[in-house]
Each structure stands twice: as C-alpha cells, then as structure tokens.
Design a protein around this motif. Structure first.
Motif, PDB file in Angstrom:
ATOM      1  N   VAL A  48       0.830  -1.207   0.000  1.00 21.76           N
ATOM      2  CA  VAL A  48       0.000   0.000   0.000  1.00 21.76           C
ATOM      3  C   VAL A  48       0.866   1.259   0.000  1.00 21.76           C
ATOM      4  O   VAL A  48       2.071   1.200   0.217  1.00 21.76           O
ATOM      5  CB  VAL A  48      -0.976   0.022   1.204  1.00 21.76           C
ATOM      6  N   SER A  49       0.222   2.401  -0.214  1.00 22.39           N
ATOM      7  CA  SER A  49       0.890   3.697  -0.231  1.00 22.39           C
ATOM      8  C   SER A  49       1.262   4.125   1.177  1.00 22.39           C
ATOM      9  O   SER A  49       0.559   3.771   2.121  1.00 22.39           O
ATOM     10  CB  SER A  49      -0.030   4.755  -0.834  1.00 22.39           C
ATOM     11  N   PRO A  50       2.296   4.904   1.333  1.00 25.41           N
ATOM     12  CA  PRO A  50       3.176   5.346   0.268  1.00 25.41           C
ATOM     13  C   PRO A  50       4.094   4.205  -0.175  1.00 25.41           C
ATOM     14  O   PRO A  50       4.617   3.461   0.643  1.00 25.41           O
ATOM     15  CB  PRO A  50       3.973   6.485   0.898  1.00 25.41           C
ATOM     16  N   HIS A  51       4.259   4.081  -1.476  1.00 21.58           N
ATOM     17  CA  HIS A  51       5.088   3.027  -2.031  1.00 21.58           C
ATOM     18  C   HIS A  51       6.565   3.362  -1.822  1.00 21.58           C
ATOM     19  O   HIS A  51       6.910   4.530  -1.635  1.00 21.58           O
ATOM     20  CB  HIS A  51       4.761   2.831  -3.513  1.00 21.58           C
ATOM     21  N   PRO A  52       7.436   2.363  -1.879  1.00 25.27           N
ATOM     22  CA  PRO A  52       8.860   2.633  -1.673  1.00 25.27           C
ATOM     23  C   PRO A  52       9.412   3.542  -2.778  1.00 25.27           C
ATOM     24  O   PRO A  52       8.904   3.571  -3.893  1.00 25.27           O
ATOM     25  CB  PRO A  52       9.512   1.246  -1.729  1.00 25.27           C
ATOM     26  N   ASP A  53      10.460   4.278  -2.431  1.00 25.19           N
ATOM     27  CA  ASP A  53      11.129   5.170  -3.372  1.00 25.19           C
ATOM     28  C   ASP A  53      11.735   4.333  -4.497  1.00 25.19           C
ATOM     29  O   ASP A  53      12.637   3.528  -4.260  1.00 25.19           O
ATOM     30  CB  ASP A  53      12.210   5.953  -2.633  1.00 25.19           C
ATOM     31  N   SER A  54      11.247   4.518  -5.713  1.00 19.64           N
ATOM     32  CA  SER A  54      11.702   3.702  -6.845  1.00 19.64           C
ATOM     33  C   SER A  54      13.142   3.997  -7.243  1.00 19.64           C
ATOM     34  O   SER A  54      13.745   3.231  -7.988  1.00 19.64           O
ATOM     35  CB  SER A  54      10.765   3.876  -8.042  1.00 19.64           C
TER      36      SER A  54
ATOM     37  N   LYS B   1      19.845   1.723  -5.917  1.00 22.25           N
ATOM     38  CA  LYS B   1      21.027   2.509  -5.558  1.00 22.25           C
ATOM     39  C   LYS B   1      20.965   2.866  -4.081  1.00 22.25           C
ATOM     40  O   LYS B   1      19.921   2.709  -3.435  1.00 22.25           O
ATOM     41  CB  LYS B   1      21.156   3.752  -6.425  1.00 22.25           C
ATOM     42  N   ALA B   2      22.084   3.346  -3.562  1.00 24.35           N
ATOM     43  CA  ALA B   2      22.200   3.640  -2.132  1.00 24.35           C
ATOM     44  C   ALA B   2      21.111   4.612  -1.673  1.00 24.35           C
ATOM     45  O   ALA B   2      20.766   5.559  -2.376  1.00 24.35           O
ATOM     46  CB  ALA B   2      23.585   4.201  -1.831  1.00 24.35           C
ATOM     47  N   GLY B   3      20.580   4.335  -0.504  1.00 26.00           N
ATOM     48  CA  GLY B   3      19.550   5.168   0.087  1.00 26.00           C
ATOM     49  C   GLY B   3      18.716   4.351   1.056  1.00 26.00           C
ATOM     50  O   GLY B   3      18.975   3.164   1.285  1.00 26.00           O
ATOM     51  N   THR B   4      17.710   4.984   1.638  1.00 26.13           N
ATOM     52  CA  THR B   4      16.807   4.317   2.577  1.00 26.13           C
ATOM     53  C   THR B   4      15.376   4.611   2.165  1.00 26.13           C
ATOM     54  O   THR B   4      15.054   5.737   1.787  1.00 26.13           O
ATOM     55  CB  THR B   4      17.058   4.800   4.025  1.00 26.13           C
ATOM     56  N   THR B   5      14.536   3.597   2.234  1.00 26.52           N
ATOM     57  CA  THR B   5      13.124   3.760   1.916  1.00 26.52           C
ATOM     58  C   THR B   5      12.314   2.818   2.793  1.00 26.52           C
ATOM     59  O   THR B   5      12.876   1.943   3.459  1.00 26.52           O
ATOM     60  CB  THR B   5      12.851   3.504   0.416  1.00 26.52           C
ATOM     61  N   LYS B   6      11.020   2.995   2.789  1.00 26.00           N
ATOM     62  CA  LYS B   6      10.124   2.119   3.547  1.00 26.00           C
ATOM     63  C   LYS B   6       9.195   1.383   2.586  1.00 26.00           C
ATOM     64  O   LYS B   6       8.773   1.938   1.576  1.00 26.00           O
ATOM     65  CB  LYS B   6       9.316   2.920   4.554  1.00 26.00           C
ATOM     66  N   ILE B   7       8.909   0.142   2.947  1.00 21.88           N
ATOM     67  CA  ILE B   7       7.934  -0.659   2.212  1.00 21.88           C
ATOM     68  C   ILE B   7       6.797  -0.933   3.177  1.00 21.88           C
ATOM     69  O   ILE B   7       7.014  -1.464   4.267  1.00 21.88           O
ATOM     70  CB  ILE B   7       8.556  -1.975   1.704  1.00 21.88           C
ATOM     71  N   LYS B   8       5.588  -0.570   2.777  1.00 24.60           N
ATOM     72  CA  LYS B   8       4.429  -0.670   3.662  1.00 24.60           C
ATOM     73  C   LYS B   8       3.459  -1.724   3.128  1.00 24.60           C
ATOM     74  O   LYS B   8       2.952  -1.612   2.017  1.00 24.60           O
ATOM     75  CB  LYS B   8       3.741   0.691   3.745  1.00 24.60           C
ATOM     76  N   LEU B   9       3.228  -2.744   3.958  1.00 23.47           N
ATOM     77  CA  LEU B   9       2.256  -3.785   3.643  1.00 23.47           C
ATOM     78  C   LEU B   9       1.123  -3.700   4.643  1.00 23.47           C
ATOM     79  O   LEU B   9       1.330  -3.335   5.799  1.00 23.47           O
ATOM     80  CB  LEU B   9       2.896  -5.179   3.749  1.00 23.47           C
ATOM     81  N   ILE B  10      -0.075  -4.056   4.220  1.00 24.37           N
ATOM     82  CA  ILE B  10      -1.186  -4.166   5.164  1.00 24.37           C
ATOM     83  C   ILE B  10      -1.582  -5.635   5.246  1.00 24.37           C
ATOM     84  O   ILE B  10      -1.663  -6.326   4.232  1.00 24.37           O
ATOM     85  CB  ILE B  10      -2.394  -3.278   4.784  1.00 24.37           C
ATOM     86  N   HIS B  11      -1.780  -6.096   6.470  1.00 26.80           N
ATOM     87  CA  HIS B  11      -2.267  -7.457   6.717  1.00 26.80           C
ATOM     88  C   HIS B  11      -3.774  -7.365   6.902  1.00 26.80           C
ATOM     89  O   HIS B  11      -4.266  -6.594   7.725  1.00 26.80           O
ATOM     90  CB  HIS B  11      -1.614  -8.035   7.978  1.00 26.80           C
TER      91      HIS B  11
ATOM     92  N   PHE C 283       2.488  -3.441   8.251  1.00 19.44           N
ATOM     93  CA  PHE C 283       3.825  -3.971   8.484  1.00 19.44           C
ATOM     94  C   PHE C 283       4.763  -3.094   7.661  1.00 19.44           C
ATOM     95  O   PHE C 283       4.681  -3.084   6.434  1.00 19.44           O
ATOM     96  CB  PHE C 283       3.918  -5.439   8.058  1.00 19.44           C
ATOM     97  N   ILE C 284       5.610  -2.331   8.356  1.00 15.00           N
ATOM     98  CA  ILE C 284       6.480  -1.373   7.682  1.00 15.00           C
ATOM     99  C   ILE C 284       7.922  -1.860   7.763  1.00 15.00           C
ATOM    100  O   ILE C 284       8.452  -2.087   8.853  1.00 15.00           O
ATOM    101  CB  ILE C 284       6.329   0.035   8.286  1.00 15.00           C
ATOM    102  N   TYR C 285       8.511  -2.036   6.599  1.00 17.22           N
ATOM    103  CA  TYR C 285       9.894  -2.499   6.486  1.00 17.22           C
ATOM    104  C   TYR C 285      10.759  -1.306   6.104  1.00 17.22           C
ATOM    105  O   TYR C 285      10.428  -0.562   5.166  1.00 17.22           O
ATOM    106  CB  TYR C 285      10.023  -3.566   5.396  1.00 17.22           C
ATOM    107  N   THR C 286      11.877  -1.106   6.810  1.00 16.51           N
ATOM    108  CA  THR C 286      12.839  -0.072   6.459  1.00 16.51           C
ATOM    109  C   THR C 286      13.981  -0.749   5.715  1.00 16.51           C
ATOM    110  O   THR C 286      14.613  -1.658   6.240  1.00 16.51           O
ATOM    111  CB  THR C 286      13.359   0.639   7.716  1.00 16.51           C
ATOM    112  N   VAL C 287      14.205  -0.301   4.485  1.00 21.59           N
ATOM    113  CA  VAL C 287      15.228  -0.913   3.639  1.00 21.59           C
ATOM    114  C   VAL C 287      16.339   0.110   3.404  1.00 21.59           C
ATOM    115  O   VAL C 287      16.088   1.217   2.937  1.00 21.59           O
ATOM    116  CB  VAL C 287      14.643  -1.338   2.279  1.00 21.59           C
ATOM    117  N   THR C 288      17.556  -0.297   3.744  1.00 22.45           N
ATOM    118  CA  THR C 288      18.729   0.526   3.501  1.00 22.45           C
ATOM    119  C   THR C 288      19.572  -0.161   2.440  1.00 22.45           C
ATOM    120  O   THR C 288      19.960  -1.323   2.598  1.00 22.45           O
ATOM    121  CB  THR C 288      19.556   0.714   4.789  1.00 22.45           C
ATOM    122  N   VAL C 289      19.812   0.551   1.358  1.00 22.77           N
ATOM    123  CA  VAL C 289      20.642   0.038   0.276  1.00 22.77           C
ATOM    124  C   VAL C 289      22.010   0.701   0.400  1.00 22.77           C
ATOM    125  O   VAL C 289      22.109   1.920   0.478  1.00 22.77           O
ATOM    126  CB  VAL C 289      20.015   0.326  -1.111  1.00 22.77           C
TER     127      VAL C 289
END
Length: 158
Positions: free
Chosen positions: A61-67, A102-112, A151-157
């Motif tokens: 769901v939104s907000p979607h991760p930074d593409s 590429k390098a950076g941090t974003t969040k991925i948001k899922l709804i259960h 469920f919010i995942y923080t992804v660091t590349v």
C-alpha cells in the motif's frame, strides 16, 4: 560408481540448502525482520503468511517505496494443498520481490488483512480497512494478529 551416486545425491541437496542462503534466489525476509540492509544490485523478498482462500492476505500500500532506491520486480503466492471445506484451503505465503537500485533508505508498507477485515484488491491495493473499530490501522509490533495492521519495512541500500 560410488562417487557418481554420492554426487547425484549430494548436489541436489546442496542446491536446496544454498537456496535458503540467497545464493540461488533473493534473500527472503519475514514479518519479524523489518530492518533490511542490502547492497545495490541485490534482489530481496518480503515473505509473509497468507491464506487468500480464507480472506487472509497482505497487500503493498501507499506510500510506495522510493523507486530510485528499490524497485518492485514481482509477487508470488504459494499455497499448500488443503480442503477448503475443512481447513480453509491450506496456508500459504505471499512473497513481494524487489531489487535494490542505488544507495539510500526507503520504507515498504504492507497491510495485513485477516478474515475479510479490509478489502484491497490487486486493482485497488490502497483500499482502507472497512471495519469501523479498526480505523486508524495500527502499525504491527509482532506477528500478524486478528485485526488489520500495517507492516512497515525499512530498507537501507548500501
């Protein structure tokens, strides 16, 4: 003859074992692993429990991760065989697949969405839960429960 037999048994078993290490597929993270670090170019996946036959599923769901940081590459549903009339059709897994761009941090948001508590669809994944007592939807702090949760995942590349 023995060495060929040993190789015939060992090599497939080794391949199966290494698959879990991410060597033959993307590294998979589950609901209890919400802080993820990967290298640019790596593929990774979010693997969550799902049982669509019983209206229990996860949706992006939104907000979607930074593409510019991660790109969604696919989605896979695996369901164990089961009798829908007896056990709801079997448990399964939904896997959301991504590639680190590429390098950076974003969040991925899922709804259960358990037990028909919200009605997003593949065509409208941003639909909100419909059960009045659950608005606003809380962010999950543990495994999936009986109410809608983010469920919010923080992804660091790197």
């Amino acid at each position: 003859m023995r060495s060929r037999l040993a190789a015939a048994v060992f090599l497939p078993l080794a391949a199966v074992a290494l698959t879990g290490c991410g060597l033959f597929g993307p590294e998979a993270y589950e609901v209890d692993e919400r802080s993820i670090e990967v290298d640019a170019g790596d593929e990774f996946a979010l693997s969550v429990p799902a049982n669509p036959a019983m209206a229990q599923d996860f949706y992006l769901v939104s907000p979607h991760p930074d593409s510019a940081v991660v790109r969604r590459t696919g989605e896979v549903e695996e369901t164990e065989a089961g009798d829908p009339g007896v056990d709801g059709g079997g448990d399964g897994t939904r896997t959301f697949e991504f590639k680190a761009v590429k390098a950076g941090t974003t969040k991925i948001k899922l709804i259960h969405c358990p037990l028909k508590s919200c009605f997003p669809t593949r065509d409208n994944p941003d639909a909100l839960p419909t059960a009045a007592p659950t608005r606003p939807v809380p962010t999950a702090t543990s495994s999936p429960g009986t109410n809608p949760e983010y469920f919010i995942y923080t992804v660091t590349v790197r």
